[in-house]
Design a protein around this motif. Sequence first.
Motif, PDB file in Angstrom:
ATOM      1  N   ASN A   1      40.299  43.169  40.428  1.00 55.49           N
ATOM      2  CA  ASN A   1      38.985  43.738  40.802  1.00 55.49           C
ATOM      3  C   ASN A   1      38.584  43.327  42.219  1.00 55.49           C
ATOM      4  OD1 ASN A   1      38.473  45.003  38.238  1.00 55.49           O
ATOM      5  ND2 ASN A   1      37.981  42.979  37.428  1.00 55.49           N
ATOM      6  N   ARG A   2      39.548  43.335  43.097  1.00 56.40           N
ATOM      7  CA  ARG A   2      39.335  42.860  44.466  1.00 56.40           C
ATOM      8  C   ARG A   2      38.191  43.577  45.175  1.00 56.40           C
ATOM      9  NH1 ARG A   2      42.993  45.470  48.993  1.00 56.40           N
ATOM     10  NH2 ARG A   2      41.654  45.052  50.788  1.00 56.40           N
ATOM     11  N   HIS A   3      38.173  44.897  45.117  1.00 62.72           N
ATOM     12  CA  HIS A   3      37.165  45.663  45.862  1.00 62.72           C
ATOM     13  C   HIS A   3      35.765  45.470  45.285  1.00 62.72           C
ATOM     14  CE1 HIS A   3      40.039  47.629  48.458  1.00 62.72           C
ATOM     15  NE2 HIS A   3      40.778  47.953  47.408  1.00 62.72           N
ATOM     16  N   LYS A   4      35.712  45.127  44.020  1.00 68.05           N
ATOM     17  CA  LYS A   4      34.426  44.871  43.387  1.00 68.05           C
ATOM     18  C   LYS A   4      33.904  43.489  43.738  1.00 68.05           C
ATOM     19  CE  LYS A   4      32.325  44.866  38.796  1.00 68.05           C
ATOM     20  NZ  LYS A   4      32.584  45.047  37.349  1.00 68.05           N
ATOM     21  N   ILE A   5      34.810  42.506  43.745  1.00 67.70           N
ATOM     22  CA  ILE A   5      34.421  41.122  44.014  1.00 67.70           C
ATOM     23  C   ILE A   5      34.222  40.876  45.507  1.00 67.70           C
ATOM     24  CG2 ILE A   5      35.114  38.706  43.777  1.00 67.70           C
ATOM     25  CD1 ILE A   5      36.820  39.549  41.385  1.00 67.70           C
ATOM     26  N   TYR A   6      35.129  41.442  46.321  1.00 68.71           N
ATOM     27  CA  TYR A   6      35.075  41.231  47.770  1.00 68.71           C
ATOM     28  C   TYR A   6      35.067  42.582  48.493  1.00 68.71           C
ATOM     29  CZ  TYR A   6      36.776  36.691  46.109  1.00 68.71           C
ATOM     30  OH  TYR A   6      36.941  35.513  45.421  1.00 68.71           O
ATOM     31  N   PRO A   7      34.004  43.358  48.362  1.00 67.78           N
ATOM     32  CA  PRO A   7      33.970  44.684  48.984  1.00 67.78           C
ATOM     33  C   PRO A   7      34.092  44.628  50.500  1.00 67.78           C
ATOM     34  CG  PRO A   7      31.775  44.019  48.238  1.00 67.78           C
ATOM     35  CD  PRO A   7      32.742  43.020  47.687  1.00 67.78           C
TER      36      PRO A   7
END
Length: 309
Positions: A68-74
Motif C-alpha cells: 500500500n505504498r501510494h496510500k501510506i506515502y503518497p
Amino acid sequence: PLSELAKIFVAQVEEEHQQNNRSQKRTDKVKAIVKTLLEIVGKDFAVHKIDDDVVQRVRSLLARTPSNRHKIYPGVPIEKAIEKAKADKKEPLSPVTQAVYLDTFRSMLAVGVKKKFLLTNPAEDVKPLKRDTVPAEKKRLPLRPDQLKAFFEGEFYRSCSPAAEQPYSKSDRAWRFWMPLIMLFSGARPNEIAQLRICDLKRTDKGTLFLDLVNDSKDEEGDETEAHVKVLKTETSRRKIPVHSELVRLGFVKFVEAREAQEKNSTERLFPELKANKYGNFAWYASRRFNEVFLAHEIKLDARRQCLY
C-alpha cells in the motif's frame, strides 16, 4: 525507450481485456504495475540495454517496496518510500504480489523480444527473492469467535441498532447494522449484500425465506437498468441463500418490509446509501470503513491477513 514498449504492451493488454470482457479494474491494475516498473527502471531507459542486472534491481526493489505504498506515502519516490517503510517497520509487498509485478515485467519484455527490441528476455525465469510460505488456505484469516463477540458487543456497533438508547444518528445506519449480520449468518460477500434489492427476499412454495442472488435483473422493457442491475463475482456465485432464523428474530424481514413500504419499486436496493465506485463495487466504502475503522476500533486483529470477509 522503455516507455514506448510500455505503451505497446498496455495497448495489447487493453485490447485483450476488452475482447474477453475482463474488468476495468484488472486493466487499471496492469497499468499501475507498469507505471511502477517504469519508475524503477526509468522510462527513458533503452530497452535493448535491459539485462540481468536491471532485472535483479527490479527484483530487489520490489522485495523491499512497502505494501500500500501510494496510500501510506503518497507522492514519495519508490526508493524514498522504501527508506521510510524500513524506519516505520511497514510490511513489504507479499511474495505473491511481487510475483505479479515480475510476471508483468516478463510479459512486457516478451513483447519487446517479439518486436525485435531485445534478442532475449532476461526476466524469463525471474521469481521473487522471498518464497511464499503462507498456504493458500491461510491467505485470509477469519476472525476468532471472541473477536466476533467483541465486535458485535462493541459500543459503535450497538449504537447502529434500531433499539439503541443513543442511536447512530446518520441516515446510513442500516447497512452498518445489517451487513455484518448478513455476512455472519449467510457467508455472502460484502458486494453481494450491498447490491441486494427489496425483491431479493423471497419465499419458496413451502414458505422458506431466502435471499435470491442472481447475476442481473431486467426492467419491464427487458433492458438492464443501472439502478437495478446486480453483478456477482463469478457465474457459480448464482445461488439462493436461506435466511437464518436469527436474522428473522433480529428483525431483518421487518426491515425489508419497511423498505418496501417506503419505495414504489421493489427493485430498489435495500441499502441505497451505498454507491458503486468506478468498478461497479457497491461495497467498497463499507468494506474500507469496516477494515480501517470499525474493526480496528472494537477489536485487536492478530495479523493483517485478518479481514472483514
